[in-house]
Design a protein around this motif. Structure first.
Motif, PDB file in Angstrom:
ATOM      1  N   GLY A 152       0.797  -1.223   0.000  1.00 18.73           N
ATOM      2  CA  GLY A 152       0.000   0.000   0.000  1.00 18.73           C
ATOM      3  C   GLY A 152       0.826   1.268   0.000  1.00 18.73           C
ATOM      4  N   GLU A 153       2.116   1.150   0.162  1.00 19.39           N
ATOM      5  CA  GLU A 153       2.966   2.341   0.115  1.00 19.39           C
ATOM      6  C   GLU A 153       3.389   2.652  -1.305  1.00 19.39           C
ATOM      7  N   GLN A 154       2.980   1.780  -2.238  1.00 23.96           N
ATOM      8  CA  GLN A 154       3.276   2.073  -3.642  1.00 23.96           C
ATOM      9  C   GLN A 154       2.074   2.756  -4.262  1.00 23.96           C
ATOM     10  N   LEU A 155       2.340   3.787  -5.014  1.00 21.54           N
ATOM     11  CA  LEU A 155       1.259   4.640  -5.501  1.00 21.54           C
ATOM     12  C   LEU A 155       0.232   3.872  -6.328  1.00 21.54           C
ATOM     13  N   ALA A 158      -2.033   2.052  -3.966  1.00 18.59           N
ATOM     14  CA  ALA A 158      -2.622   2.800  -2.852  1.00 18.59           C
ATOM     15  C   ALA A 158      -4.144   2.977  -2.942  1.00 18.59           C
ATOM     16  N   PRO A 159      -4.703   3.324  -4.121  1.00 17.96           N
ATOM     17  CA  PRO A 159      -6.155   3.572  -4.144  1.00 17.96           C
ATOM     18  C   PRO A 159      -6.988   2.306  -3.962  1.00 17.96           C
ATOM     19  N   ARG A 161      -7.836  -0.619  -1.908  1.00 18.81           N
ATOM     20  CA  ARG A 161      -7.675  -1.163  -0.569  1.00 18.81           C
ATOM     21  C   ARG A 161      -7.539  -2.681  -0.530  1.00 18.81           C
ATOM     22  N   TRP A 164      -4.094  -4.155  -0.322  1.00 21.04           N
ATOM     23  CA  TRP A 164      -3.206  -4.043   0.845  1.00 21.04           C
ATOM     24  C   TRP A 164      -3.897  -4.250   2.184  1.00 21.04           C
ATOM     25  N   GLU A 168      -2.063  -4.856   5.806  1.00 17.61           N
ATOM     26  CA  GLU A 168      -2.267  -3.810   6.809  1.00 17.61           C
ATOM     27  C   GLU A 168      -2.765  -4.428   8.119  1.00 17.61           C
TER      28      GLU A 168
ATOM     29  N   LEU B 177      -8.798   8.443  -1.598  1.00 20.43           N
ATOM     30  CA  LEU B 177      -8.352   7.043  -1.685  1.00 20.43           C
ATOM     31  C   LEU B 177      -6.850   6.900  -1.472  1.00 20.43           C
ATOM     32  N   ILE B 178      -6.065   7.787  -2.097  1.00 23.05           N
ATOM     33  CA  ILE B 178      -4.614   7.596  -1.961  1.00 23.05           C
ATOM     34  C   ILE B 178      -4.088   8.111  -0.621  1.00 23.05           C
ATOM     35  N   SER B 181      -4.463   5.665   2.379  1.00 24.98           N
ATOM     36  CA  SER B 181      -3.688   4.426   2.228  1.00 24.98           C
ATOM     37  C   SER B 181      -2.340   4.550   2.942  1.00 24.98           C
ATOM     38  N   PRO B 182      -1.615   3.444   3.038  1.00 22.15           N
ATOM     39  CA  PRO B 182      -0.260   3.538   3.598  1.00 22.15           C
ATOM     40  C   PRO B 182       0.619   4.540   2.840  1.00 22.15           C
ATOM     41  N   TRP B 183       0.343   4.718   1.557  1.00 23.88           N
ATOM     42  CA  TRP B 183       1.093   5.722   0.776  1.00 23.88           C
ATOM     43  C   TRP B 183       0.889   7.110   1.378  1.00 23.88           C
ATOM     44  N   TYR B 207       8.861   9.819  -2.838  1.00 25.83           N
ATOM     45  CA  TYR B 207       7.493  10.144  -2.412  1.00 25.83           C
ATOM     46  C   TYR B 207       7.157  11.614  -2.668  1.00 25.83           C
ATOM     47  N   GLN B 210       6.440  12.048  -6.300  1.00 23.53           N
ATOM     48  CA  GLN B 210       5.105  11.559  -6.659  1.00 23.53           C
ATOM     49  C   GLN B 210       4.033  12.559  -6.235  1.00 23.53           C
TER      50      GLN B 210
END
Lengths: 301, 335
Positions: A152-155, A158-159, A161, A164, A168, B177-178, B181-183, B207, B210
């Motif tokens: 989830g840390e990758q873009l 990330a959107p 859910r 990840w 999580e 949404l983004i 998230s963990p991002w 980061y 981005q």
């Protein structure tokens, strides 16, 4: 050059008795007791090896280390008077500062381009003298940040859910376990900025453990912490070593050092002036002189 | 004094294309400044490239509007990369200086007489946005009005507004949404303490880049809407104050919140237009001394901007977290 390893029994009795008391006799600690206490000595199973490491600021040489090895799986204390270069050494090894020259090896691999995040991903996690808990994130969020390899840390992910959520959840469980262990479970959903200074130190340490690091480097973990909390911090450091993590920490207080360290490295004016078991080192003439500020040349003759 | 007209003007500004443009710019800036802590003082540069990219592609090169829009967005993205590579490793203040300078450089280049052949230079550029208005489902006769009383739009305006607010909703949802998230968590950690993020194995530069790119493209969308709305672009419309209006809207609504930038943009235009209309009506009042009426006449715009500035100062003093922000979170900063 590393000195030859001397499995001398006669140098160890003091150290042995202290470890008997502290009830942490692990097989990890045994081999280090046979190492001859002498600056730059080679160790049986080093996790970190430094060679010719040097850093100067203007005319001041802050760190100048010929050779130093950190043994795997034990607690090593890094002590020395103010300005001895302890924190600078930490910064160099963890990639937060650049060495003028020298090289070091971590976990059997040469560190070629030291960048803090890359070293952290390889398993070397540090904490800071001035605690860097993230005040505006909750305690739990702080913990989750410490988890490695998060999808989830990758873009791109990330959107979405579902990609990840499971990870999580697993990380959250791990975080809750650690929070429980560090007596922070009741603060789980509070903003980290509301924690006391000591609790922040605990949080920072717990967060570092989220990544299951091989080496944890703690910069003055006990500074500014009340005695009760300090006791619990010490307990955690001991437990860490028991669970197989290598710990290096910076400390001023000699009593603390002798209580929990398996090995002590003494820095003064950027150089390693002594290393060995805690009792040995604390009673070392050179070390006492360094702390009291007497000129070394005068006493070593 | 006709408060119906004053209110109608204010409401039209609050929900019209201007507010949409400001909202998109603020959403982009919120990703930079609100969530990542990047002090971007050149948001107008992204808007400008979005607007000019679209306009020039259609007007100068004669391409379709549907080619022009992606070009505008791509240019905004390219600006993010070009700004980010040399400056994101530097101190936050350096980044602020570089962004404000870069936006001004671009504006001056676009508006220079040497660029007349490409961008229209100081003469501005205009194109036919027919491709967009062909899709307009609203009847657009001279008598057609949508709304109540003085709060009403023409068919063309309605089409821009419909598409614009849909875009705002879509972008806001994407940001939600983004960021949750963990991002998004990593962004927030960078905002607070880069070294902490680094020590936990996060590649801070990547980061930040981005975040800069995403916020920049959203700023570019604001520019695209602006270009379509006015069927062109004018270099004078992209002065640094556009960035400062964007900051005002963002701070007004609440930084680092999901709805803050949208609410802030609506409120910003409502207040500004309300004050301006009020002053214009006031100047026409017979009982006002002649000297004051003369002063008000023609300077309503300046005074209303000044009032918005004053509102911002009061806001910072008494409600620094904005309308939707979290007070406790703000206070943790003061330590």
């Amino acid at each position: 050059m590393p000195a030859d390893r001397i499995p001398s029994k006669e140098s160890a009795p003091d150290d042995r008795s202290s470890f008997m008391d502290s009830a942490r006799r692990t097989t990890e600690v045994e081999p280090i007791l046979t190492v001859h206490p002498k600056p730059g000595v080679a160790k049986p199973n080093p996790i970190l090896t430094m060679d010719g490491l040097r850093r100067s600021f203007g005319g001041l040489t802050a760190v100048d280390i010929d050779h130093l090895e950190i043994e795997r799986g034990i607690v090593t204390a890094l002590i020395g008077p103010n300005g001895a270069g302890k924190t600078t050494l930490f910064n160099l090894i963890t990639g937060f500062d650049r060495a003028d020259r020298g090289r070091w090896e971590f976990n059997g691999q040469m560190v070629t381009s030291p960048s803090p995040d890359r070293l952290a991903r390889r398993g070397m996690v540090r904490t800071f003298q001035l605690t860097k808990s993230l005040a505006k994130l909750s305690v739990l969020q702080n913990m989750l940040l410490g988890a490695p390899h998060q999808i989830g840390e990758q873009l791109w992910a990330a959107p979405f859910r579902p990609l990840w959520r499971n990870q999580e959840q697993a990380n959250t469980e791990r975080a809750d376990e650690l929070l429980e262990q560090f007596n922070l479970a009741h603060m789980r959903d509070e903003l980290a900025g509301t924690l006391s200074g000591g609790q922040r130190k605990l949080l920072e340490m717990a967060r570092a453990l989220m990544s299951d690091p091989a080496l944890v480097m703690l910069d003055e973990p006990m500074a500014g912490v009340n005695p009760a909390l300090a006791q619990s911090l010490l307990g955690h450091i001991t437990e860490l070593a028991l669970s197989g993590v290598t710990v290096v920490y910076i400390e001023h207080d000699m009593d603390v050092v002798s209580g929990i360290s398996d090995w002590v490295v003494v820095l003064a004016q950027g150089q390693v002036i002594a290393e060995g078991g805690p009792w040995k080192v604390i009673h070392d003439e050179v070390v006492i002189d360094a702390y009291l500020g007497r000129r070394r040349a005068g006493t070593s003759s | 004094m006709d408060f119906d007209i004053i209110f109608g003007n204010a409401a039209r500004a609050a929900f019209g294309p201007e507010a949409i443009i400001l909202a998109l710019a603020a959403i982009g800036l919120n990703i930079h400044f609100g969530f990542t802590g990047l002090l971007n003082f050149g948001q107008v540069g992204f808007i400008m490239l979005g607007a000019y990219g679209t306009s020039v592609a259609v007007a100068t090169f004669g391409w379709s509007l549907w080619v022009g829009i992606p070009i505008g967005l791509f240019l905004a993205l390219a600006l993010a990369v070009a700004l980010g590579i040399p400056t994101l490793r530097l101190h936050a203040v350096m980044f602020a200086i570089v962004t404000i300078a870069a936006a001004e450089i671009i504006r001056i280049l676009i508006g220079s007489t040497d660029a007349i052949g490409l961008t229209g230079g100081p003469l501005s550029v205009s194109f036919d946005a027919g491709a967009f208005f062909d899709l307009n489902p609203y009847a657009d006769g001279p008598q057609d009005r949508y709304g109540v009383g003085t709060f009403a739009f023409t068919g063309q305006q309605m089409w821009v507004i419909t598409v614009g607010w849909l875009l705002v909703a879509l972008v806001s949802f994407g940001v939600f949404l983004i960021i949750r998230s963990p991002w998004g968590r990593v962004l927030k950690s960078i905002r607070e303490d880069q070294d902490a993020a680094r020590s936990l194995g996060k590649n801070v530069f990547s980061y930040k880049m981005q975040a800069l790119m995403i916020g920049g493209v959203i700023g570019g969308m604001a520019g695209v809407i602006d270009a379509i709305k006015t069927s062109g672009a004018d270099p004078n419309g992209f002065r640094p104050q556009v960035t400062f209006y964007t900051y005002t809207a963002l701070l007004l609504g609440g930084t680092a919140t999901y709805l803050g930038p949208v609410l802030g943009a609506i409120l910003f235009w409502f207040l500004r237009e309300w004050i301006e209309s009020f002053l214009r009506q006031l100047a026409a009042e017979a009982w006002l001394p002649g000297a004051i009426a003369d002063f008000l006449e023609g300077s309503e715009g300046i005074i209303s901007v000044g009032m918005v500035g004053l509102a911002l100062v009061l806001l910072m003093l008494f409600r620094p977290q904005g309308i939707t922000g979290n007070r406790i979170e703000m206070q943790l900063d003061a330590r």
